[in-house]
Design a protein around this motif. Sequence first.
Motif, mmCIF file in Angstrom:
data_model
loop_
_atom_site.group_PDB
_atom_site.id
_atom_site.type_symbol
_atom_site.label_atom_id
_atom_site.label_comp_id
_atom_site.label_asym_id
_atom_site.label_seq_id
_atom_site.Cartn_x
_atom_site.Cartn_y
_atom_site.Cartn_z
ATOM 1 N N PRO A 188 0.798 -1.222 0.000
ATOM 2 C CA PRO A 188 0.000 0.000 0.000
ATOM 3 C C PRO A 188 0.834 1.277 0.000
ATOM 4 O O PRO A 188 1.944 1.324 0.514
ATOM 5 N N THR A 189 0.268 2.303 -0.610
ATOM 6 C CA THR A 189 0.767 3.674 -0.494
ATOM 7 C C THR A 189 -0.177 4.405 0.453
ATOM 8 O O THR A 189 -1.387 4.463 0.192
ATOM 9 N N ARG A 190 0.347 4.953 1.530
ATOM 10 C CA ARG A 190 -0.498 5.575 2.542
ATOM 11 C C ARG A 190 -0.198 7.060 2.648
ATOM 12 O O ARG A 190 0.956 7.482 2.544
ATOM 13 N N LEU A 191 -1.222 7.844 2.878
ATOM 14 C CA LEU A 191 -1.053 9.263 3.168
ATOM 15 C C LEU A 191 -2.275 9.752 3.912
ATOM 16 O O LEU A 191 -3.351 9.136 3.857
ATOM 17 N N ALA A 192 -2.101 10.846 4.638
ATOM 18 C CA ALA A 192 -3.201 11.445 5.382
ATOM 19 C C ALA A 192 -3.944 12.431 4.488
ATOM 20 O O ALA A 192 -3.355 13.051 3.591
ATOM 21 N N TRP A 193 -5.237 12.595 4.759
ATOM 22 C CA TRP A 193 -6.013 13.554 3.989
ATOM 23 C C TRP A 193 -5.417 14.960 4.083
ATOM 24 O O TRP A 193 -5.434 15.715 3.102
ATOM 25 N N VAL A 194 -4.897 15.298 5.259
ATOM 26 C CA VAL A 194 -4.376 16.658 5.441
ATOM 27 C C VAL A 194 -3.141 16.915 4.594
ATOM 28 O O VAL A 194 -2.745 18.070 4.398
ATOM 29 N N GLU A 195 -2.512 15.847 4.089
ATOM 30 C CA GLU A 195 -1.345 16.019 3.229
ATOM 31 C C GLU A 195 -1.722 16.391 1.799
ATOM 32 O O GLU A 195 -0.881 16.905 1.047
ATOM 33 N N VAL A 196 -2.970 16.122 1.413
ATOM 34 C CA VAL A 196 -3.387 16.365 0.032
ATOM 35 C C VAL A 196 -3.749 17.832 -0.125
ATOM 36 O O VAL A 196 -4.684 18.327 0.513
ATOM 37 N N LEU A 219 -3.244 12.914 -6.822
ATOM 38 C CA LEU A 219 -3.315 13.507 -5.496
ATOM 39 C C LEU A 219 -2.014 14.271 -5.273
ATOM 40 O O LEU A 219 -0.937 13.682 -5.282
ATOM 41 N N VAL A 220 -2.113 15.574 -5.125
ATOM 42 C CA VAL A 220 -0.943 16.430 -5.015
ATOM 43 C C VAL A 220 -0.666 16.716 -3.544
ATOM 44 O O VAL A 220 -1.565 17.146 -2.810
ATOM 45 N N THR A 221 0.553 16.455 -3.110
ATOM 46 C CA THR A 221 0.952 16.737 -1.735
ATOM 47 C C THR A 221 2.133 17.703 -1.744
ATOM 48 O O THR A 221 2.779 17.909 -2.764
ATOM 49 N N GLY A 222 2.408 18.300 -0.590
ATOM 50 C CA GLY A 222 3.520 19.225 -0.483
ATOM 51 C C GLY A 222 3.132 20.630 -0.885
ATOM 52 O O GLY A 222 1.960 20.960 -1.105
ATOM 53 N N ASP A 223 4.126 21.473 -0.990
ATOM 54 C CA ASP A 223 3.897 22.859 -1.392
ATOM 55 C C ASP A 223 5.126 23.361 -2.140
ATOM 56 O O ASP A 223 6.080 22.617 -2.365
ATOM 57 N N GLY A 227 8.382 21.273 -2.073
ATOM 58 C CA GLY A 227 8.334 20.511 -3.316
ATOM 59 C C GLY A 227 7.053 19.699 -3.411
ATOM 60 O O GLY A 227 6.571 19.169 -2.403
ATOM 61 N N TYR A 228 6.507 19.656 -4.600
ATOM 62 C CA TYR A 228 5.276 18.912 -4.815
ATOM 63 C C TYR A 228 5.570 17.437 -5.108
ATOM 64 O O TYR A 228 6.590 17.103 -5.695
ATOM 65 N N ARG A 229 4.640 16.602 -4.683
ATOM 66 C CA ARG A 229 4.702 15.170 -5.000
ATOM 67 C C ARG A 229 3.318 14.745 -5.442
ATOM 68 O O ARG A 229 2.313 15.251 -4.927
ATOM 69 N N THR A 230 3.257 13.875 -6.410
ATOM 70 C CA THR A 230 1.959 13.412 -6.901
ATOM 71 C C THR A 230 1.841 11.902 -6.778
ATOM 72 O O THR A 230 2.812 11.173 -6.973
ATOM 73 N N ALA A 277 -22.335 16.806 -6.662
ATOM 74 C CA ALA A 277 -22.728 17.887 -7.561
ATOM 75 C C ALA A 277 -22.476 19.233 -6.895
ATOM 76 O O ALA A 277 -22.464 19.375 -5.667
ATOM 77 N N GLY A 278 -22.283 20.228 -7.741
ATOM 78 C CA GLY A 278 -21.992 21.570 -7.221
ATOM 79 C C GLY A 278 -20.518 21.822 -7.093
ATOM 80 O O GLY A 278 -20.088 22.944 -6.845
ATOM 81 N N GLN A 279 -19.716 20.749 -7.250
ATOM 82 C CA GLN A 279 -18.275 20.909 -7.219
ATOM 83 C C GLN A 279 -17.782 21.111 -8.648
ATOM 84 O O GLN A 279 -18.033 20.279 -9.519
ATOM 85 N N HIS A 280 -17.115 22.210 -8.901
ATOM 86 C CA HIS A 280 -16.591 22.496 -10.225
ATOM 87 C C HIS A 280 -15.087 22.762 -10.079
ATOM 88 O O HIS A 280 -14.644 23.908 -10.080
ATOM 89 N N PRO A 281 -14.317 21.697 -9.918
ATOM 90 C CA PRO A 281 -12.905 21.866 -9.612
ATOM 91 C C PRO A 281 -12.083 22.374 -10.786
ATOM 92 O O PRO A 281 -12.396 22.081 -11.932
ATOM 93 N N THR A 282 -11.090 23.129 -10.466
ATOM 94 C CA THR A 282 -10.098 23.525 -11.455
ATOM 95 C C THR A 282 -8.928 22.576 -11.343
ATOM 96 O O THR A 282 -8.339 22.461 -10.275
ATOM 97 N N PRO A 283 -8.579 21.861 -12.412
ATOM 98 C CA PRO A 283 -7.473 20.897 -12.330
ATOM 99 C C PRO A 283 -6.193 21.551 -11.839
ATOM 100 O O PRO A 283 -5.854 22.672 -12.244
ATOM 101 N N ALA A 284 -5.508 20.853 -10.957
ATOM 102 C CA ALA A 284 -4.247 21.391 -10.444
ATOM 103 C C ALA A 284 -3.196 21.409 -11.543
ATOM 104 O O ALA A 284 -3.160 20.541 -12.398
ATOM 105 N N ARG A 285 -2.364 22.416 -11.540
ATOM 106 C CA ARG A 285 -1.282 22.520 -12.505
ATOM 107 C C ARG A 285 0.035 22.295 -11.776
ATOM 108 O O ARG A 285 0.323 22.944 -10.764
ATOM 109 N N PHE A 286 0.817 21.375 -12.264
ATOM 110 C CA PHE A 286 2.087 21.076 -11.606
ATOM 111 C C PHE A 286 3.050 20.523 -12.620
ATOM 112 O O PHE A 286 2.676 20.215 -13.752
#
Length: 286
Positions: A188-196, A219-223, A227-230, A277-286
């Motif tokens: 498994p690859t594990r991560l916390a929701w707060v990391e995303v 799922l994009v983590t970091g800043d 540094g970003y990780r996907t 519904a009602g969620q209109h996300p903008t794709p993350a750019r990385f």
Amino acid sequence: MGRYRGTSDLALPADWERKAFGAYRYTVLPFACALVLWPVVFGVIWTMVTDPESVAGGLLGLVLIGPLAAAFTGWGWSEIPRTAPVAADILATDAGPALVLPVPRPSSRGSVVAIAFGVALLGAGLWQFIASLGEDWSTGAALFFLISLPALFALLLGFGTYHPRKTRGELGIVLTPQHIAIDYGKGPTRLAWVEVSAVGARSRREDFRFGSGTNVLSLVTGDAGTGYRTIDIAHTDLETDPTRVYHLFVFYVRNPGARAELGTDAGLDRFRRAGYAGQHPTPARF
């Protein structure tokens, strides 16, 4: 490998391609090749049945052409568009009840085919060598040597890539109110929701251009500072509606308070009715 179209009214991410979920035009080439090769395969079989003296050469031809015909047939079949199942379940885990999204079990089909191909090729070469003992045995020996090289390679490849098949209960994307665990069968690859920090979407195409591409959610983590990780989840690695899964991650990343329903009937019901519904996300750019 699944190429599933969505089953809800949720918007397809802007960077995803509908044709990546399968398109009939991608079936034309493999099925055309298969239609050319299968008559040859059946012709070889018929020749072997009616002419016993041609068994050695026919067996060799069958070993070489048969797997190729089967490969083109399987390729064409995989490109046929299919409707995605809306599959999810609640299971007990070490971290408590969790919403589990199914993924395909790792297949050992390729390894088994490689082993069978190697054995068949060795058998055909040995048959050819034995048949030549009463005539020019040196030619038969040389032919057997040439055939044995790809046969041994196929055997090594098959045994080297074979892995025992895991059960469904050991695989999947496991979602709890605190954590995400993704296991395709290799751990498994594990991560916390707060990391995303964001959920991205893109469509990728491998170097092989004759088949459909692959839609991927990330799922994009970091800043920017660290540094970003996907962590990529390809739509072909899901056995449920991929568009629904994408919106699920966007919803729970943007609504931390709603994560408490993961592992409960409320979270399962939301997934089944596509209640994002009602969620209109903008794709993350990385």
